[in-house]
Design a protein around this motif. Structure first.
Motif, PDB file in Angstrom:
ATOM      1  N   GLU A 216      44.055  35.481  40.312  1.00  0.00           N
ATOM      2  CA  GLU A 216      44.756  35.882  39.095  1.00  0.00           C
ATOM      3  C   GLU A 216      45.368  34.685  38.365  1.00  0.00           C
ATOM      4  O   GLU A 216      45.459  34.673  37.126  1.00  0.00           O
ATOM      5  CB  GLU A 216      45.851  36.895  39.425  1.00  0.00           C
ATOM      6  N   ASP A 217      45.755  33.650  39.110  1.00  0.00           N
ATOM      7  CA  ASP A 217      46.433  32.508  38.492  1.00  0.00           C
ATOM      8  C   ASP A 217      45.517  31.655  37.622  1.00  0.00           C
ATOM      9  O   ASP A 217      46.001  30.794  36.877  1.00  0.00           O
ATOM     10  CB  ASP A 217      47.110  31.632  39.553  1.00  0.00           C
TER      11      ASP A 217
ATOM     12  N   LYS B  30      40.598  40.070  42.961  1.00  0.00           N
ATOM     13  CA  LYS B  30      41.254  39.747  41.691  1.00  0.00           C
ATOM     14  C   LYS B  30      42.612  39.104  41.929  1.00  0.00           C
ATOM     15  O   LYS B  30      42.985  38.129  41.256  1.00  0.00           O
ATOM     16  CB  LYS B  30      41.393  41.024  40.874  1.00  0.00           C
TER      17      LYS B  30
ATOM     18  N   ARG C  55      43.230  33.137  35.499  1.00  0.00           N
ATOM     19  CA  ARG C  55      42.702  34.014  34.457  1.00  0.00           C
ATOM     20  C   ARG C  55      42.691  33.330  33.088  1.00  0.00           C
ATOM     21  O   ARG C  55      41.707  33.397  32.352  1.00  0.00           O
ATOM     22  CB  ARG C  55      43.518  35.304  34.374  1.00  0.00           C
ATOM     23  N   ASP C  56      43.790  32.663  32.745  1.00  0.00           N
ATOM     24  CA  ASP C  56      43.922  32.102  31.402  1.00  0.00           C
ATOM     25  C   ASP C  56      43.007  30.914  31.142  1.00  0.00           C
ATOM     26  O   ASP C  56      42.757  30.564  29.979  1.00  0.00           O
ATOM     27  CB  ASP C  56      45.381  31.677  31.150  1.00  0.00           C
TER      28      ASP C  56
ATOM     29  N   ASN D 120      33.900  43.054  28.464  1.00  0.00           N
ATOM     30  CA  ASN D 120      33.211  42.663  29.686  1.00  0.00           C
ATOM     31  C   ASN D 120      31.801  43.233  29.778  1.00  0.00           C
ATOM     32  O   ASN D 120      30.911  42.611  30.346  1.00  0.00           O
ATOM     33  CB  ASN D 120      34.043  43.064  30.906  1.00  0.00           C
TER      34      ASN D 120
ATOM     35  N   CYS E  72      35.465  37.654  39.221  1.00  0.00           N
ATOM     36  CA  CYS E  72      35.943  38.683  40.147  1.00  0.00           C
ATOM     37  C   CYS E  72      34.779  39.458  40.756  1.00  0.00           C
ATOM     38  O   CYS E  72      34.752  39.734  41.962  1.00  0.00           O
ATOM     39  CB  CYS E  72      36.876  39.650  39.421  1.00  0.00           C
TER      40      CYS E  72
ATOM     41  N   CYS F  88      39.894  30.691  32.639  1.00  0.00           N
ATOM     42  CA  CYS F  88      38.541  31.080  33.061  1.00  0.00           C
ATOM     43  C   CYS F  88      37.811  31.737  31.890  1.00  0.00           C
ATOM     44  O   CYS F  88      38.326  32.675  31.265  1.00  0.00           O
ATOM     45  CB  CYS F  88      38.625  32.042  34.236  1.00  0.00           C
TER      46      CYS F  88
ATOM     47  N   PHE G 193      36.580  35.654  33.470  1.00  0.00           N
ATOM     48  CA  PHE G 193      37.396  36.001  34.636  1.00  0.00           C
ATOM     49  C   PHE G 193      36.838  37.222  35.363  1.00  0.00           C
ATOM     50  O   PHE G 193      36.729  37.235  36.583  1.00  0.00           O
ATOM     51  CB  PHE G 193      38.840  36.261  34.202  1.00  0.00           C
ATOM     52  N   GLU G 194      36.469  38.259  34.611  1.00  0.00           N
ATOM     53  CA  GLU G 194      35.955  39.471  35.246  1.00  0.00           C
ATOM     54  C   GLU G 194      34.641  39.186  35.970  1.00  0.00           C
ATOM     55  O   GLU G 194      34.399  39.697  37.070  1.00  0.00           O
ATOM     56  CB  GLU G 194      35.761  40.573  34.224  1.00  0.00           C
TER      57      GLU G 194
ATOM     58  N   GLU H  54      38.544  47.483  34.325  1.00  0.00           N
ATOM     59  CA  GLU H  54      38.411  46.347  33.414  1.00  0.00           C
ATOM     60  C   GLU H  54      36.960  45.899  33.279  1.00  0.00           C
ATOM     61  O   GLU H  54      36.530  45.425  32.232  1.00  0.00           O
ATOM     62  CB  GLU H  54      39.283  45.198  33.923  1.00  0.00           C
TER      63      GLU H  54
END
Length: 390
Positions: free
Chosen positions: A207-208, A203, A210-211, A294, A220, A213, A216-217, A288
């Motif tokens: 992380e950069d 993760k 995330r916004d 998710n 990961c 994607c 995102f989870e 998460e």
């Protein structure tokens, strides 16, 4: 120079396109051939029981059978000439392992888990490859604090490696050994701890994005599966099925008139297994990956693999898993060196090979507690219900 490894995990793969089928292993290809019997102490092997009947991955984005992260099992034959060696490592999934020398001699060097940090760099990212090298004090500043345990393994001897012990192995002679990696209720928490730590690393590296994607989870979890060999959803499917199998066995063993296997010790073992699964599931609740959003985004393959209890209980793959678990504990209790012959797994009305009643209602017993599992919270409730009922 590394020794050669011949693993059933490298056996014939299934054809691409049949994504629900697991890769073939040696037991799949040659079911009648028994090269050896697993020693009684190591028979409680959930990892290989599961992989004999289920694929480790369900998500079609991960379960591409041309992909190296898909394997059939974790039973291996190692062959190494004198002078070959295996670099420093801790075992896959932080599993237990056992290694039996058919011939030859090996030198093992062990490091207790309390000292494992000493073989990592300052950032805890890379570890020492060969402890016999001139290890850089600048890169590995605490390496000189290590205290190694040495053991020479002779022919016909077996080594047991506990979870989390780093080790390096040298062949002192031409050597052939049989090896299993495995885990069960006693070291299940080690598997979860590794997955959780590796998840945090996976993760962190993305992380950069995330916004930007969409899932995102999911990304990961796919990265975790690629790096570690399974992800949270794979592991949850795994523990859900073992929870159901242990509930079924406990139900029958607590009714001696219905069971061919009646033992307080065995009942306590099933209870311990369920408590171990419960403890891990309770830790998964706050992650998460299992929040409402998710859970709604996970693949249908993963969701169907743990949600519908009746569907799971009707699957032939689950029946094979249950038979394997039942026979393993029967074998352990009797202390037999010979494998037990499987009883008729097609008996009507009951999933358990230990039940002698044709009209057993174990399915109704379980579904009276819960019919669908939507995540770790439900699994904890199901286990609590089953244990309080007993």
């Amino acid at each position: 120079m590394a020794e050669w490894c011949f693993a059933s995990a490298d056996a014939q793969r299934t054809e691409q396109g049949d994504e629900n089928q697991k890769p073939k292993s040696a037991p799949d290809e040659y079911p009648a051939y028994v090269a050896y019997t697993t020693p009684t102490f190591f028979a409680d092997d959930w990892l290989n029981m599961y992989l004999d009947s289920h694929p480790i991955h369900r998500d079609s984005d991960i379960a591409n059978h041309a992909n190296e992260i898909n394997c059939a099992d974790y039973r291996f034959v190692y062959m190494g000439a004198k002078g070959t060696w295996t670099p420093l490592h801790a075992d896959v999934f932080r599993s237990y392992s056992w290694s039996a020398n058919v011939c030859g001699r090996k030198l093992w060097l062990f490091l207790p888990p309390s000292q494992s940090r000493f073989v990592f760099d300052r950032n805890l990212q890379s570890s020492v490859y060969n402890i016999n090298d001139d290890v850089s004090e600048k890169q590995f500043p605490e390496f000189n604090n290590t205290e190694w345990l040495e053991c020479t393994q002779e022919q016909n001897e077996i080594i047991f490696v506990p979870s989390g012990w780093y080790h390096q192995v040298h062949n002192l002679e031409d050597t052939i050994s049989i090896n299993h990696n495995w885990f069960n209720g006693y070291n299940l928490h080690w598997v979860w701890n590794l997955l959780h730590e590796d998840y945090k690393v996976a993760k962190y590296y993305i992380e950069d994005i995330r916004d930007i994607c969409d899932d995102f989870e999911g990304l990961c979890q796919r990265n975790l599966a690629a790096n570690t060999g399974m992800n949270f959803y794979d592991f949850f499917v795994f523990i859900t099925r073992f929870a159901l199998a242990n509930i079924i066995e406990l139900y029958h063993i607590q009714n001696p008139k219905e069971s061919a296997l009646s033992s307080t010790e065995t009942a306590n073992h099933f209870i311990y297994n369920l408590m171990s699964i419960r403890n891990v599931a309770s830790k998964m609740i706050s992650t998460e990956a299992f929040n409402t959003e998710n859970i709604c985004n996970i693949s249908e393959q993963n969701r169907s693999a743990f949600s519908d209890i009746i569907k799971i209980l009707e699957e032939e793959s689950f029946r094979r898993l249950l038979v394997a678990l039942s026979e393993a504990y029967n074998y352990i209790n009797r202390g037999q060196r010979d494998c037990l012959k499987m009883r008729d797994s097609n008996q009507k009305g009951c999933l358990s090979v230990t039940c002698l009643k044709s009209d057993c209602n174990v399915v109704g017993h379980i579904t009276s507690f819960m019919r669908e599992i939507h995540g770790p919270v439900d699994l904890v409730i199901l286990i609590d219900s089953a244990l309080s009922d007993g």
